[in-house]
Scaffold this motif. Structure first.
Motif, PDB file in Angstrom:
ATOM      1  N   ARG A 144      -6.136   3.507  -1.042  1.00 49.20           N
ATOM      2  CA  ARG A 144      -6.618   2.340  -1.283  1.00 49.20           C
ATOM      3  C   ARG A 144      -5.724   2.079  -2.829  1.00 49.20           C
ATOM      4  O   ARG A 144      -6.234   1.677  -3.813  1.00 49.20           O
TER       5      ARG A 144
ATOM      6  N   PRO B 279       0.777  -1.087   0.090  1.00 43.79           N
ATOM      7  CA  PRO B 279       0.036   0.059   0.008  1.00 43.79           C
ATOM      8  C   PRO B 279       0.856   1.326   0.026  1.00 43.79           C
ATOM      9  O   PRO B 279       2.009   1.199   0.518  1.00 43.79           O
TER      10      PRO B 279
ATOM     11  N   HIS C  45      -6.493  -3.012  -2.141  1.00 51.41           N
ATOM     12  CA  HIS C  45      -7.972  -2.159  -2.530  1.00 51.41           C
ATOM     13  C   HIS C  45      -9.055  -2.451  -1.895  1.00 51.41           C
ATOM     14  O   HIS C  45      -9.988  -1.575  -1.927  1.00 51.41           O
ATOM     15  N   ASP C  46      -9.113  -3.416  -0.943  1.00 47.23           N
ATOM     16  CA  ASP C  46     -10.262  -3.477  -0.340  1.00 47.23           C
ATOM     17  C   ASP C  46     -10.796  -2.576   0.780  1.00 47.23           C
ATOM     18  O   ASP C  46      -9.947  -2.356   1.695  1.00 47.23           O
ATOM     19  N   PRO C  47     -11.555  -1.752   0.654  1.00 46.71           N
ATOM     20  CA  PRO C  47     -12.043  -0.832   1.353  1.00 46.71           C
ATOM     21  C   PRO C  47     -12.704  -1.193   2.666  1.00 46.71           C
ATOM     22  O   PRO C  47     -12.770  -0.729   3.981  1.00 46.71           O
TER      23      PRO C  47
END
Length: 417
Positions: free
Chosen positions: A187, A147, A173-175
């Motif tokens: 993200r 990240p 990317h997973d919120p």
């Protein structure tokens, strides 16, 4: 009044040291429960959430100054995620501070890479990939996915094929993926070429007299695909076989990132035919007990140096010691319940260089080898000649086994615990 914004990890130890030294401290934090009792009793601890921003910090400073009659003397970021707010607060108060662009460049890894390209600092080839840009890997394998604005090796993974790459990007990317201590992480994934070579951190500070490198800190990392930190050895630069080249590199990075005040923690690998390559740079104290190792080995008090720099003072560390100080984290690859037993540890507690065995978990703790916060059960400290400490740390990592209750598993040495 020294202001320590959101102290966590090494920031907590720094604050405790300042309180013990009788320095008036204001501690804005959303995590007061993580502060030791002596800090809660001896400092002015106030509630602050990053959502309140620097305007909220200024109100807290004004109130504390009015109530205590003590003017602000310096501002320190107590953790990675508070660097921009601490720098902006210091600028607003007219105290020594990083400028806004420097603070952003050390916090956001995609911005960090752009700064490297602009200022001629060697770095791994990298591409930022947002959630809307999912697709084939943009670089040849193997790659590292991380990240852009998290710390502590969170969500960092080595990917060797498209399946591993897609899975690593999905995690970043997973919120819904919580990030410990981070209120609102971006993200976006940074995809980088994987560079091989020995890894070091370069730990020091910048004060009124300029930059000072206190330690070339050797790093021991877990096997791919994770990059968990398993051990460190702090050595005075002149005692390291790589000290001359790494000190030059540290000064190059400090200048390129306009680090004008406060601590720095530079992570680098020495790559064959390329020399030092920047992995990351932080404008804060290192975590993982590195400041304690630098104090025990080279003999530099990074907490005191940081506090002096924040107040516009020069810090004289004196002559650096020839002693190297190292630690090895005792971890497990096996999920289950910690029995409290460390097999093979007696071979190391009897060494002349042994200085302490400190627990990280209590018996009965549930261990998870995939979670850096739940896979360490103890750490073993050594002090002595660099070669000898290196051998001891490396041997602990391969020879000490953790007792774990869990059916159908073996520990990391392949033998029943």
């Amino acid at each position: 009044m020294l202001i320590v914004v959101q102290p966590l990890s090494a920031g907590v130890r720094l604050t405790a040291r300042m309180v013990a030294a009788g320095v008036p401290c204001l501690v804005p934090t959303q995590f007061p429960e993580l502060l030791p009792p002596e800090v809660r009793a001896g400092a002015t601890v106030v509630d602050w959430h990053p959502d309140a921003g620097v305007a909220g910090l200024l109100r807290l400073v004004e109130k504390a100054a009015a109530e205590t009659g003590t003017a602000p003397s310096g501002v320190i970021a107590g953790f990675e995620y508070a660097v921009p707010e601490a720098a902006e607060l210091a600028r607003a108060l007219g105290l020594p501070a990083l400028d806004a662009r420097a603070a952003e460049a050390v916090r956001q890894k995609d911005v960090m890479r752009r700064r490297c390209a602009e200022r001629g600092v060697a770095y791994p080839r990298s591409i930022a990939v947002g959630p809307e840009e999912a697709g084939p890997c943009p670089l040849p394998f193997p790659v590292v996915v991380k990240p852009v604005d998290c710390g502590g090796s969170l969500m960092v993974s080595l990917c060797r094929d498209e399946e591993e790459y897609a899975r690593a990007c999905a995690v970043v990317h997973d919120p819904g993926e919580d990030v410990k201590f981070h209120p609102n992480p971006r993200r976006t994934a940074l995809v980088e070429e994987y560079v091989e070579g020995p890894e070091f951190s370069l730990d020091g500070w910048v004060d009124a007299d300029g930059p000072h490198l206190a330690s070339v800190t050797s790093k021991f990392l877990s096997a791919p695909p994770d990059f968990f930190e398993m051990g460190h050895i702090a050595t005075a630069p002149e005692r390291s076989p790589h000290g001359e080249v790494l000190e030059r590199f540290a000064r190059q990075v400090v200048a390129a990132f306009d680090l004008t005040v406060g601590p720095f923690h530079i992570e680098t690998r020495i790559v064959r035919d390329r020399g030092p390559v920047l992995i990351e740079v932080g404008a804060r104290l290192a975590g993982d007990n590195i400041p304690e190792l630098v104090l025990a080995g080279p003999g530099v008090d990074l907490c005191a140096a940081t506090a002096d720099a924040a107040r516009g003072l020069s810090h004289d560390p004196g002559a650096l010691s020839p002693v190297s100080a190292g630690l090895a984290f005792v971890t497990t690859d096996r999920s289950g319940t910690f029995t409290g037993t460390l097999h093979g540890v007696d071979a190391f507690t009897g060494a002349a260089e042994f200085r302490g065995l400190l627990p990280e978990e209590e018996p009965g703790a549930v261990l998870d080898p995939g979670d850096i916060f739940r896979n360490r059960v103890a750490r073993i400290h050594f002090e002595g000649d660099l070669d000898r400490v290196e051998r001891l740390v490396a041997s602990v990592l391969t020879e000490v086994r953790v007792g774990v209750d869990g059916a159908g598993h073996q520990d990391k040495k392949g033998a029943p615990a």
